[in-house]
Design a protein around this motif. Structure first.
Motif, PDB file in Angstrom:
ATOM      1  N   ASN A 168       0.832  -1.214  -0.305  1.00 44.04           N
ATOM      2  CA  ASN A 168       0.232  -0.001   0.042  1.00 44.04           C
ATOM      3  C   ASN A 168       0.992   1.320  -0.037  1.00 44.04           C
ATOM      4  O   ASN A 168       0.547   2.382   0.866  1.00 44.04           O
ATOM      5  CB  ASN A 168      -0.924   0.044   1.370  1.00 44.04           C
ATOM      6  N   ALA A 169       1.934   1.226  -0.872  1.00 45.35           N
ATOM      7  CA  ALA A 169       2.863   2.380  -0.651  1.00 45.35           C
ATOM      8  C   ALA A 169       2.108   3.608  -1.178  1.00 45.35           C
ATOM      9  O   ALA A 169       1.279   3.556  -2.276  1.00 45.35           O
ATOM     10  CB  ALA A 169       4.094   1.964  -1.691  1.00 45.35           C
ATOM     11  N   PRO A 170       2.471   4.898  -0.521  1.00 42.65           N
ATOM     12  CA  PRO A 170       1.985   6.189  -1.031  1.00 42.65           C
ATOM     13  C   PRO A 170       2.647   6.574  -2.097  1.00 42.65           C
ATOM     14  O   PRO A 170       3.251   7.432  -2.328  1.00 42.65           O
ATOM     15  CB  PRO A 170       1.904   7.137   0.180  1.00 42.65           C
ATOM     16  N   MET A 171       2.110   5.906  -3.404  1.00 37.72           N
ATOM     17  CA  MET A 171       3.022   6.288  -4.808  1.00 37.72           C
ATOM     18  C   MET A 171       2.083   6.492  -5.931  1.00 37.72           C
ATOM     19  O   MET A 171       1.056   5.598  -5.970  1.00 37.72           O
ATOM     20  CB  MET A 171       4.071   4.993  -4.684  1.00 37.72           C
ATOM     21  N   VAL A 172       2.661   7.346  -6.821  1.00 38.88           N
ATOM     22  CA  VAL A 172       1.830   7.561  -8.154  1.00 38.88           C
ATOM     23  C   VAL A 172       2.866   7.272  -9.188  1.00 38.88           C
ATOM     24  O   VAL A 172       3.832   7.738  -9.104  1.00 38.88           O
ATOM     25  CB  VAL A 172       1.150   8.895  -8.010  1.00 38.88           C
ATOM     26  N   ILE A 173       2.434   6.298 -10.164  1.00 38.61           N
ATOM     27  CA  ILE A 173       3.234   6.392 -11.322  1.00 38.61           C
ATOM     28  C   ILE A 173       2.500   6.557 -12.635  1.00 38.61           C
ATOM     29  O   ILE A 173       1.327   6.260 -12.832  1.00 38.61           O
ATOM     30  CB  ILE A 173       3.435   4.827 -11.319  1.00 38.61           C
ATOM     31  N   ILE A 174       3.306   7.684 -13.151  1.00 39.81           N
ATOM     32  CA  ILE A 174       2.669   8.106 -14.411  1.00 39.81           C
ATOM     33  C   ILE A 174       3.412   7.501 -15.730  1.00 39.81           C
ATOM     34  O   ILE A 174       4.555   7.638 -15.696  1.00 39.81           O
ATOM     35  CB  ILE A 174       2.767   9.360 -14.607  1.00 39.81           C
ATOM     36  N   VAL A 175       2.712   6.631 -16.512  1.00 43.30           N
ATOM     37  CA  VAL A 175       3.429   6.184 -17.636  1.00 43.30           C
ATOM     38  C   VAL A 175       3.160   7.025 -18.923  1.00 43.30           C
ATOM     39  O   VAL A 175       1.901   7.330 -18.972  1.00 43.30           O
ATOM     40  CB  VAL A 175       2.767   4.538 -18.047  1.00 43.30           C
ATOM     41  N   GLU A 176       4.083   7.830 -19.156  1.00 49.74           N
ATOM     42  CA  GLU A 176       3.971   8.859 -20.526  1.00 49.74           C
ATOM     43  C   GLU A 176       3.784   7.731 -21.876  1.00 49.74           C
ATOM     44  O   GLU A 176       5.032   7.540 -22.465  1.00 49.74           O
ATOM     45  CB  GLU A 176       5.232   9.505 -20.604  1.00 49.74           C
ATOM     46  N   ASN A 177       2.779   7.384 -22.315  1.00 50.59           N
ATOM     47  CA  ASN A 177       2.663   6.495 -23.499  1.00 50.59           C
ATOM     48  C   ASN A 177       2.665   7.484 -24.721  1.00 50.59           C
ATOM     49  O   ASN A 177       1.609   8.119 -25.147  1.00 50.59           O
ATOM     50  CB  ASN A 177       1.315   5.727 -23.525  1.00 50.59           C
ATOM     51  N   ASN A 178       3.901   7.712 -25.061  1.00 52.16           N
ATOM     52  CA  ASN A 178       4.198   8.637 -26.400  1.00 52.16           C
ATOM     53  C   ASN A 178       4.167   7.638 -27.633  1.00 52.16           C
ATOM     54  O   ASN A 178       4.872   8.226 -28.582  1.00 52.16           O
ATOM     55  CB  ASN A 178       5.283   9.462 -26.176  1.00 52.16           C
ATOM     56  N   GLN A 179       3.838   6.434 -27.634  1.00 53.33           N
ATOM     57  CA  GLN A 179       3.735   5.643 -28.985  1.00 53.33           C
ATOM     58  C   GLN A 179       4.919   5.088 -29.207  1.00 53.33           C
ATOM     59  O   GLN A 179       4.813   4.121 -29.977  1.00 53.33           O
ATOM     60  CB  GLN A 179       2.979   6.286 -30.117  1.00 53.33           C
ATOM     61  N   TYR A 180       5.989   5.545 -28.723  1.00 54.79           N
ATOM     62  CA  TYR A 180       7.426   5.189 -29.169  1.00 54.79           C
ATOM     63  C   TYR A 180       8.254   4.913 -28.150  1.00 54.79           C
ATOM     64  O   TYR A 180       8.222   5.742 -27.259  1.00 54.79           O
ATOM     65  CB  TYR A 180       7.998   5.857 -30.379  1.00 54.79           C
ATOM     66  N   ALA A 181       9.086   3.982 -28.160  1.00 58.27           N
ATOM     67  CA  ALA A 181      10.493   3.831 -27.346  1.00 58.27           C
ATOM     68  C   ALA A 181      11.604   3.782 -28.435  1.00 58.27           C
ATOM     69  O   ALA A 181      11.665   2.872 -29.152  1.00 58.27           O
ATOM     70  CB  ALA A 181      10.408   2.568 -26.650  1.00 58.27           C
ATOM     71  N   TYR A 182      12.217   4.784 -28.414  1.00 54.07           N
ATOM     72  CA  TYR A 182      13.274   5.117 -29.509  1.00 54.07           C
ATOM     73  C   TYR A 182      12.614   4.897 -30.694  1.00 54.07           C
ATOM     74  O   TYR A 182      11.631   5.732 -30.989  1.00 54.07           O
ATOM     75  CB  TYR A 182      14.376   4.021 -29.125  1.00 54.07           C
ATOM     76  N   SER A 183      12.925   3.978 -31.418  1.00 53.79           N
ATOM     77  CA  SER A 183      12.214   3.743 -32.738  1.00 53.79           C
ATOM     78  C   SER A 183      11.162   2.788 -32.887  1.00 53.79           C
ATOM     79  O   SER A 183      10.498   2.289 -33.903  1.00 53.79           O
ATOM     80  CB  SER A 183      13.222   3.517 -34.014  1.00 53.79           C
ATOM     81  N   THR A 184      11.024   2.030 -31.755  1.00 49.65           N
ATOM     82  CA  THR A 184      10.112   1.028 -31.614  1.00 49.65           C
ATOM     83  C   THR A 184       8.442   1.639 -31.350  1.00 49.65           C
ATOM     84  O   THR A 184       8.423   1.817 -30.258  1.00 49.65           O
ATOM     85  CB  THR A 184      10.558   0.022 -30.493  1.00 49.65           C
ATOM     86  N   PRO A 185       7.535   1.315 -32.325  1.00 46.36           N
ATOM     87  CA  PRO A 185       6.125   1.516 -31.861  1.00 46.36           C
ATOM     88  C   PRO A 185       5.384   0.697 -30.951  1.00 46.36           C
ATOM     89  O   PRO A 185       5.976  -0.501 -30.776  1.00 46.36           O
ATOM     90  CB  PRO A 185       5.500   1.458 -33.454  1.00 46.36           C
ATOM     91  N   LEU A 186       4.470   1.027 -30.315  1.00 41.65           N
ATOM     92  CA  LEU A 186       4.163   0.489 -29.466  1.00 41.65           C
ATOM     93  C   LEU A 186       3.611  -1.172 -29.767  1.00 41.65           C
ATOM     94  O   LEU A 186       3.847  -1.721 -29.010  1.00 41.65           O
ATOM     95  CB  LEU A 186       2.692   1.306 -28.537  1.00 41.65           C
ATOM     96  N   SER A 187       3.043  -1.088 -30.872  1.00 43.41           N
ATOM     97  CA  SER A 187       2.448  -2.301 -31.233  1.00 43.41           C
ATOM     98  C   SER A 187       3.437  -3.306 -31.286  1.00 43.41           C
ATOM     99  O   SER A 187       3.296  -4.600 -31.585  1.00 43.41           O
ATOM    100  CB  SER A 187       1.842  -2.172 -32.437  1.00 43.41           C
ATOM    101  N   GLN A 188       4.842  -2.990 -31.389  1.00 40.29           N
ATOM    102  CA  GLN A 188       5.988  -3.979 -31.793  1.00 40.29           C
ATOM    103  C   GLN A 188       6.454  -4.354 -30.335  1.00 40.29           C
ATOM    104  O   GLN A 188       7.601  -5.102 -30.291  1.00 40.29           O
ATOM    105  CB  GLN A 188       6.795  -3.421 -32.702  1.00 40.29           C
ATOM    106  N   GLN A 189       5.944  -3.833 -29.264  1.00 43.02           N
ATOM    107  CA  GLN A 189       6.617  -4.147 -27.952  1.00 43.02           C
ATOM    108  C   GLN A 189       5.652  -4.672 -27.118  1.00 43.02           C
ATOM    109  O   GLN A 189       5.909  -5.212 -25.959  1.00 43.02           O
ATOM    110  CB  GLN A 189       7.658  -3.015 -27.317  1.00 43.02           C
ATOM    111  N   MET A 190       4.291  -4.784 -27.402  1.00 43.71           N
ATOM    112  CA  MET A 190       3.235  -5.149 -26.402  1.00 43.71           C
ATOM    113  C   MET A 190       1.959  -5.566 -27.224  1.00 43.71           C
ATOM    114  O   MET A 190       1.448  -5.059 -28.123  1.00 43.71           O
ATOM    115  CB  MET A 190       2.916  -4.378 -25.029  1.00 43.71           C
ATOM    116  N   LYS A 191       1.195  -6.611 -26.636  1.00 38.27           N
ATOM    117  CA  LYS A 191       0.166  -6.728 -27.478  1.00 38.27           C
ATOM    118  C   LYS A 191      -1.079  -6.011 -26.759  1.00 38.27           C
ATOM    119  O   LYS A 191      -2.311  -6.088 -27.300  1.00 38.27           O
ATOM    120  CB  LYS A 191      -0.320  -8.458 -27.367  1.00 38.27           C
TER     121      LYS A 191
END
Ligand SMILES: Cc1ncc(C[n+]2csc(CCOP(=O)(O)OP(=O)(O)O)c2C)c(N)n1
Ligand SMILES: [Mg+2]
Length: 324
Positions: A168-191
């Motif tokens: 129950n850690a008092p923590m907030v995690i923001i994922v900045e989904n900007n569609q790319y990780a370097y040159s890898t688009p989202l669809s090529q790294q997760m389903k």
């Protein structure tokens, strides 16, 4: 407090931080192209509503570990543009006194800012440690961090979510989904199309928000921060946006379809907020222009300060290290 309850002054303050971030980023890119940059420079364009909206939801005693696209969060926590430019230009007056000409070294614990460690996603366990310390000391404080879509596929991301949930850690995690990780688009790294669903596996809230809408980012983060502060545990927030330039200055992002960028350009976070401020009659165009001018003056002053600052003295190279 919902975004609707923001006062006029708060709206204008949020707008100011976003404009300051954009002005800073534009000028930094220009300096780099003129050969005046030293280290790398990661583009902030498109991320301003996330870094500012989420950062604005924290209280003064909370702690945040921003990542490489969260310049806005560093600035609004009180890291001055002068110090930030001096850092990026490798000067002795920068945060790391010229040790790291990069956003990597911009931590200042007196401002509740943890220096950025690495993208994949090394700030998460550190932030969890901070959150656990608040828990053990029974302090009503929250630890927040940001991470990328690519980083959310790394093992550490999942280990941290599991432990944060369990304790129950008092923590907030923001994922900045900007569609790319370097040159890898989202669809090529997760389903899964929605990273927020990853929270389901750990029994914590996973919330999707429009990462280009600063009021929405602020509102969901504020709620998550208050939940964490009152013992409700961690929240994962997925803010969907688009990285509008390359990964860093060296990357022309030729692999990103131009049509995709054109679509997102129509939803530029700063323009969206301007339209909202004007249509809700919170302020008029002249006031927005004035804030823009203020930002330009402040950034030019910061650049002049940084460029007039000395380079680090080689004699100090062994200072500030654990084992000289
Ligand atoms: C531990 C570690 N592994 C690899 C890298 C190299 N690296 C830097 S950023 C990055 C991709 C990050 O993508 P994402 O998490 O989507 O964040 P974004 O840059 O898109 O905001 C990689 C592989 C790194 N900095 N650290
Ligand atoms: Mg990414």
């Amino acid at each position: 407090m919902s975004a609707q309850e923001l006062s006029r002054d708060q709206h204008l303050e949020i707008y100011y931080w976003m404009r300051l971030t954009r002005t800073f980023d534009d000028r930094m890119l220009a300096l780099w192209k003129q050969g005046r940059g030293v280290g790398g420079t990661f583009s902030q364009r498109g991320h301003e509503a996330i870094s500012v909206g989420a950062g604005y939801a924290l209280g003064p005693k909370d702690v945040v570990a921003p990542m490489h696209r969260d310049l806005g969060c560093y600035l609004l926590r009180g890291l001055s543009p002068r110090r930030a430019f001096a850092s990026l230009l490798g000067r002795a007056t920068g945060v790391t006194a010229g040790r790291d000409a990069n956003l990597h070294g911009m931590g200042d614990l007196s401002l509740g800012l943890i220096g950025f460690i690495s993208h994949l996603p090394q700030s998460l366990p550190v932030t969890l440690g901070v959150a656990m310390s608040f828990l053990y000391r029974d302090e009503p404080r929250v630890a927040m961090t940001f991470t990328g879509d690519g980083a959310s596929s790394a093992g550490l991301f999942h280990e941290v979510l599991n432990m944060a949930s369990l304790y129950n850690a008092p923590m907030v995690i923001i994922v900045e989904n900007n569609q790319y990780a370097y040159s890898t688009p989202l669809s090529q790294q997760m389903k899964v199309p929605d990273i927020a669903r990853r929270a389901d596996g750990y029994g914590i809230p996973g919330i999707i928000v429009d990462g280009n809408d600063v009021e929405a980012v602020y509102a969901v983060t504020k709620e998550a921060v208050e939940r964490a502060r009152s013992g409700g545990g961690p929240t994962l927030i997925e803010a969907k946006t688009m990285r509008m330039l390359g990964h860093a200055i060296h990357d022309g992002a030729e692999y990103v379809p131009r049509e995709l960028l054109a679509e997102w350009e129509k939803r530029d976070p700063i323009r969206l907020y301007e339209e909202r401020l004007l249509s809700a009659e919170i302020c008029d165009q002249a006031e927005l222009d004035e804030i823009g001018r203020r930002c330009e003056v402040e950034i030019e002053d910061a650049i002049a300060y940084a460029e007039a600052s000395p380079w680090p003295d080689p004699a100090t190279v062994l200072e500030g290290v654990y084992a000289p």
